[in-house]
Design an enzyme around this catalytic site. Structure first.
Site, PDB file in Angstrom:
ATOM      1  N   LEU A  50       0.823  -1.209   0.000  1.00  0.00           N
ATOM      2  CA  LEU A  50       0.000   0.000   0.000  1.00  0.00           C
ATOM      3  C   LEU A  50       0.852   1.251   0.000  1.00  0.00           C
ATOM      4  O   LEU A  50       0.398   2.315  -0.402  1.00  0.00           O
ATOM      5  CB  LEU A  50      -0.921   0.014   1.229  1.00  0.00           C
ATOM      6  CG  LEU A  50      -1.911  -1.132   1.362  1.00  0.00           C
ATOM      7  CD1 LEU A  50      -2.667  -1.017   2.680  1.00  0.00           C
ATOM      8  CD2 LEU A  50      -2.872  -1.141   0.197  1.00  0.00           C
ATOM      9  N   GLY A  51       2.074   1.146   0.447  1.00  0.00           N
ATOM     10  CA  GLY A  51       2.959   2.300   0.497  1.00  0.00           C
ATOM     11  C   GLY A  51       4.224   1.974   1.243  1.00  0.00           C
ATOM     12  O   GLY A  51       4.348   0.920   1.866  1.00  0.00           O
ATOM     13  N   GLU A  52       5.195   2.875   1.139  1.00  0.00           N
ATOM     14  CA  GLU A  52       6.436   2.676   1.872  1.00  0.00           C
ATOM     15  C   GLU A  52       7.056   4.015   2.209  1.00  0.00           C
ATOM     16  O   GLU A  52       6.787   5.037   1.567  1.00  0.00           O
ATOM     17  CB  GLU A  52       7.421   1.820   1.072  1.00  0.00           C
ATOM     18  CG  GLU A  52       7.850   2.392  -0.258  1.00  0.00           C
ATOM     19  CD  GLU A  52       8.780   1.461  -0.998  1.00  0.00           C
ATOM     20  OE1 GLU A  52       8.840   1.554  -2.223  1.00  0.00           O
ATOM     21  OE2 GLU A  52       9.455   0.633  -0.337  1.00  0.00           O
ATOM     22  N   GLY A  53       7.873   3.995   3.245  1.00  0.00           N
ATOM     23  CA  GLY A  53       8.561   5.196   3.695  1.00  0.00           C
ATOM     24  C   GLY A  53       9.870   4.801   4.330  1.00  0.00           C
ATOM     25  O   GLY A  53      10.338   3.668   4.183  1.00  0.00           O
ATOM     26  N   GLY A  56       9.773   1.639   6.616  1.00  0.00           N
ATOM     27  CA  GLY A  56       9.478   0.326   6.061  1.00  0.00           C
ATOM     28  C   GLY A  56       8.299   0.400   5.116  1.00  0.00           C
ATOM     29  O   GLY A  56       8.115   1.398   4.425  1.00  0.00           O
ATOM     30  N   VAL A  58       3.969  -0.804   4.130  1.00  0.00           N
ATOM     31  CA  VAL A  58       2.639  -1.202   4.574  1.00  0.00           C
ATOM     32  C   VAL A  58       2.002  -2.059   3.491  1.00  0.00           C
ATOM     33  O   VAL A  58       2.071  -1.725   2.301  1.00  0.00           O
ATOM     34  CB  VAL A  58       1.746   0.027   4.853  1.00  0.00           C
ATOM     35  CG1 VAL A  58       0.342  -0.412   5.258  1.00  0.00           C
ATOM     36  CG2 VAL A  58       2.352   0.891   5.946  1.00  0.00           C
ATOM     37  N   ASP A 170       1.362  14.653  16.356  1.00  0.00           N
ATOM     38  CA  ASP A 170       1.584  14.672  14.907  1.00  0.00           C
ATOM     39  C   ASP A 170       0.248  14.730  14.154  1.00  0.00           C
ATOM     40  O   ASP A 170       0.011  13.972  13.221  1.00  0.00           O
ATOM     41  CB  ASP A 170       2.391  13.442  14.483  1.00  0.00           C
ATOM     42  CG  ASP A 170       3.105  13.638  13.142  1.00  0.00           C
ATOM     43  OD1 ASP A 170       3.254  14.801  12.721  1.00  0.00           O
ATOM     44  OD2 ASP A 170       3.507  12.640  12.528  1.00  0.00           O
TER      45      ASP A 170
END
Length: 385
Positions: A50-53, A56, A58, A170
């Site tokens: 679904l995504g990464e940053g 790590g 998802v 946040d």
């Protein structure tokens, strides 16, 4: 991670899971095995991502009993990443509210850390205000107000109804997810702070996203519930106006949303504040009320900001009893040294400017109803003050 395991339960065995209840049976969650999550995500397949940053990736997954989940998998076992993991699991294990992202469980083996969330089909608020869905106008005025009120109610619960009280630290558009009915779910508790009874504020390392940070927190690391109130005020302005909290002007000059809004508010030109994509389809009285609440929240003096109980009451249309709503906004101008930090920082986890929110950015949506969204200038500030 001894403190994490002591507060969240014994280290999981890869042979099974335990059902758990925290906070007097208020919230139930599971300890998943790595094998379960590996199977549910098709071996953490790229097609399920679904995504990464910087932290790590998802992944979307489906358990053997048909439950759709989102699994956040840490890329590296750094001390900072593990701390965020421990904090998020502990906080989510303590809370249960219709406007907070639910914890399904976690997996903590000798060489892996994973958090399991409910799968939410409508992405983040960020993607609808500034991302790939901004032009589709899925967020009409009524939905925007429901999102504002629901997010405020989630914060009210954290600040006043759970013990110990929790400061999110946040609050921003990428950390507000939207369910199938566009109801908001406040997410990403990796920066959260638990406040002991009788303590009004803490001094801590600064983390967050420039544009949303309260001045006393950004400059001196002083964190309290009023920091979340300030961030919510910025988020409320963002919801109403459709503008980013921080934008870069020609010549590289950076302007905050409060600096842009101040002359319009002072002149009473509320209609000019509203997102033009709404094409005039909004309730002007509600706009005035929402802007007035935002002005209260973003006052530079934290003692003058309202509590979230008052914020929710005002957003629902109740008249203030004691505190007169100011008509002049107080724009916060960040110091140059902070503005210079508005770029990737190697000191932070991964040093990735897109590393914000539970579900990260992807260039192409890989599956129907995924969380993916593109970020627009988000960054993580992580420094000693």
């Amino acid at each position: 991670m001894g403190s994490f395991l002591s507060c969240c339960g014994p280290k999981e065995s890869d042979e099974g899971y335990l059902d758990r209840n925290i906070a007097g049976g208020n919230t139930s969650w599971r300890i998943f095995t790595y094998k379960e999550l590996h199977t549910a995500t098709n071996g953490f397949s790229e097609d399920n991502m679904l995504g990464e940053g910087g932290f790590g990736s998802v992944y979307w997954g489906k358990t053997s009993d048909g439950l759709q989940i989102a699994v956040k998998k840490l890329k590296a076992m750094t001390s900072k990443a593990e701390m965020e993991f421990a904090v998020e699991v502990e906080v989510l294990g303590r809370v249960r509210h219709k406007n907070l992202l639910g914890l399904r469980g976690y997996c903590a083996g000798s060489d892996h850390r994973l958090i399991v969330y409910d799968y939410i089909p409508n992405l983040s608020l960020l993607s609808h205000l500034h991302g790939q869905f901004a032009s589709e106008l899925r967020l009409n005025w009524q939905r925007r107000m429901r999102i504002a009120i629901g997010s405020a109610e989630g914060l009210l619960y954290l600040h006043h109804e759970v013990a110990p009280h929790i400061i999110h630290r946040d609050i921003k558009a990428s950390n507000v997810l939207l369910d199938s009915d566009f109801e908001p779910l406040v997410a990403d508790f990796g920066f959260a702070k638990l406040i002991p009874e009788g303590v009004s504020h803490l001094t801590t390392r600064v983390k967050g996203t420039l544009g949303y940070l309260a001045p006393e927190y950004a400059m001196w690391g002083k964190v309290s519930e009023s920091c979340d109130v300030y961030s919510f005020g910025i988020l409320l302005l963002e919801i109403v106006t459709g503008r980013k909290p921080m934008e870069k002007l020609p010549g590289g000059v950076k302007r905050t949303i409060t600096q842009w809004a101040e002359p319009l508010i002072l002149g009473g030109r509320y209609k000019n504040l509203v997102d033009p994509k709404l094409r005039g389809n909004f309730d002007e009285n509600q706009v005035k009320q929402a802007i007035s609440v935002a002005v209260l929240c973003v006052q530079s003096d934290p003692d003058k900001r309202p509590k979230m109980k008052e914020v929710v009451s005002l957003l629902k249309g109740c008249e203030p009893k004691e505190k007169a709503i100011p008509t002049r906004i107080q724009s916060v101008k960040y110091e140059e040294e902070l503005l210079e930090l508005d770029q990737p920082s190697e000191d932070d986890v991964g040093g990735n400017p897109d590393d914000s929110g539970v579900f990260k950015s992807l260039e192409v949506q890989k599956m129907q109803d995924s969380y993916n969204h593109k970020h627009h200038g988000d960054w993580r500030l992580n420094r000693n003050v």
